[in-house]
Design an enzyme around this catalytic site. Sequence first.
Site, PDB file in Angstrom:
ATOM      1  N   THR A 123       3.524 -56.139-103.849  1.00 38.95           N
ATOM      2  CA  THR A 123       4.958 -55.249-103.591  1.00 38.95           C
ATOM      3  C   THR A 123       5.870 -55.833-104.583  1.00 38.95           C
ATOM      4  O   THR A 123       6.856 -54.963-105.209  1.00 38.95           O
ATOM      5  CB  THR A 123       5.268 -55.127-102.504  1.00 38.95           C
ATOM      6  OG1 THR A 123       4.114 -54.504-101.444  1.00 38.95           O
ATOM      7  CG2 THR A 123       6.766 -54.496-102.257  1.00 38.95           C
ATOM      8  N   SER A 134      -2.828 -59.859-106.408  1.00 35.22           N
ATOM      9  CA  SER A 134      -2.222 -60.125-105.150  1.00 35.22           C
ATOM     10  C   SER A 134      -3.495 -60.963-104.404  1.00 35.22           C
ATOM     11  O   SER A 134      -4.701 -60.869-104.601  1.00 35.22           O
ATOM     12  CB  SER A 134      -1.926 -59.216-104.117  1.00 35.22           C
ATOM     13  OG  SER A 134      -1.590 -59.648-102.757  1.00 35.22           O
ATOM     14  N   CYS A 188       0.097 -50.152 -95.658  1.00 34.74           N
ATOM     15  CA  CYS A 188       1.439 -50.097 -96.058  1.00 34.74           C
ATOM     16  C   CYS A 188       2.141 -48.831 -95.705  1.00 34.74           C
ATOM     17  O   CYS A 188       3.260 -48.703 -95.575  1.00 34.74           O
ATOM     18  CB  CYS A 188       1.702 -50.467 -97.362  1.00 34.74           C
ATOM     19  SG  CYS A 188       1.117 -52.168 -97.741  1.00 34.74           S
ATOM     20  N   HIS A 227      -4.024 -62.113-101.249  1.00 31.73           N
ATOM     21  CA  HIS A 227      -4.927 -61.687 -99.889  1.00 31.73           C
ATOM     22  C   HIS A 227      -5.985 -60.567 -99.899  1.00 31.73           C
ATOM     23  O   HIS A 227      -6.522 -60.115 -98.977  1.00 31.73           O
ATOM     24  CB  HIS A 227      -3.895 -61.666 -98.673  1.00 31.73           C
ATOM     25  CG  HIS A 227      -3.085 -60.263 -99.042  1.00 31.73           C
ATOM     26  ND1 HIS A 227      -3.438 -59.183 -98.178  1.00 31.73           N
ATOM     27  CD2 HIS A 227      -2.292 -59.783 -99.624  1.00 31.73           C
ATOM     28  CE1 HIS A 227      -2.732 -58.124 -98.254  1.00 31.73           C
ATOM     29  NE2 HIS A 227      -2.010 -58.387 -99.296  1.00 31.73           N
TER      30      HIS A 227
END
Length: 381
Positions: free
Chosen positions: A70, A197, A322, A199
Site C-alpha cells: 500500500t 510485499s 482490504c 507477507h
Amino acid sequence: MIYLDNAATTRIGKNSLKRFIDSNERYYGNPSSLHSYGYECEKILKECRKTFGEFIGASPDEVYFTSGGTESNNMAIFGSIKKYECVEVLYSDIDHPSIIGPVEELKKRGVDAIPVVTDNTGSLNLVDLETKLTDRTVLCIFTHVNSELGTLQDMEKICSIIKNCNKSARIHFDCVQSFGKINIDVSRCKVDTLSFSGHKIHGPKGIGGIYVRKGSGLKPIVFGGGQESGLRPGTEPLPLIESFAEALILRSETMDAEYGRIKNLRNKLIEGLKNSIEDIRINSAEKCSPYILNVSIKDIKGEVLLHYLERDKIFISTGSACSSKDKTVDNVVSRLDRDTAYSDGTIRMSFGMFNDETENTFVLEKITEYVNEIRKITRGI
C-alpha cells in the site's frame, strides 16, 4: 486448519521466521550509525537489497524498502505527479483499494483519472488503452495480477504500447500478487516503478518494497532523514528486511516448481467443482495466476458459504481483504457481471506453499455439501 486465503496474507515460512528472530538478537543496530556495528548492519542491508535487485533484473540501488504494498503504491502514484492541473492518469477501476484510493484522491486534487476498459475476465483492452493515451497522460497505473480474479496482464506489452504512444508517461505496476510467484524482469520491460510485499510470499508483515528505475525522478512523499536515498526516510527495519530476503531466496529456488505444483492443485479443484456442482462459473480465466481461483455459484451467498466452511476450519474469502470491511465496495465480479444470481455467490480460494492434495479433496467435499445445503433454503427445495 485449511487456509486458502493466501492472497490476503500468508503464514510466515520457518526459515524466514528464524532469520527474523536471529536478526533481532544479533543485528539490531541502526544501519545509518557511524560506528562499526552500524556499518556491519549496513552491509547486511546492502546484501539484502542486492538479493531483491537480482531477482527482478534491477540494480540494487533501484530497490527501496517500505512498509508494504500500500505504501509502495502510494509512493509511486503521488511521487510521479508533479502538478495536478491539466494532466491525465490512466488506470483500471477493478484494481486493489491501494490503487483506487490514491486515484480517488488525485481526482479531488484536479487530476483527470480515466479508467481503461477491461473484459469480463479482467484483462485490459489494449486498443482502448492506446486510444486513451494522450500527451497529457503523465501516469499509467495497472496491476500485474488482479488480487480477486488472478488475471495476469501482459506487463511487457502494456509498457511497450504506452511508451510508443507517450515516452514521457510514467508506468507503475502493482506486483504484490505476482512478485516471487511469476517471473518479472525489469531489464526487458519499460516499467518505471513496481511494488511488492513480504507477507504475500510467506515473509513477514510490515515490510515491502518498490522498484524505481534510474532517472525516473520519483519524488518522496514522506520527509525526514536521508534513509533509502531520501526517498523513504526512517530507520530501516533490518530484521524485517532480512526475513523478507530469506523468503525471497526460497522463492528464487522453488518458484518454477511451485508454480507447477500450485497450478496442478488449482486445476484439479476446478475440475472437481465443475463435476460436483451445477450452475457454477469459473471467473479465473486461463490467463491467470494459478495462485488464485475465483468462482461464482448460483443461488447462494458467498459470505454464507464462507461461514459454513469456517465450521470445518476451512478459511476462504469473497474478495480482497482490504475492501471486505467497506460495505460500499463490491467485489470485482459484481462489477464485471451484473447477474447477481451468480455474482452474489462469489468466493476466492488462494493457494500457498503449505496447501496440498489432501486439503483439496476435503475442501471439494465440504463446498459441495454446503452448496447443496444452502440451495435447499434459497431454492425452496
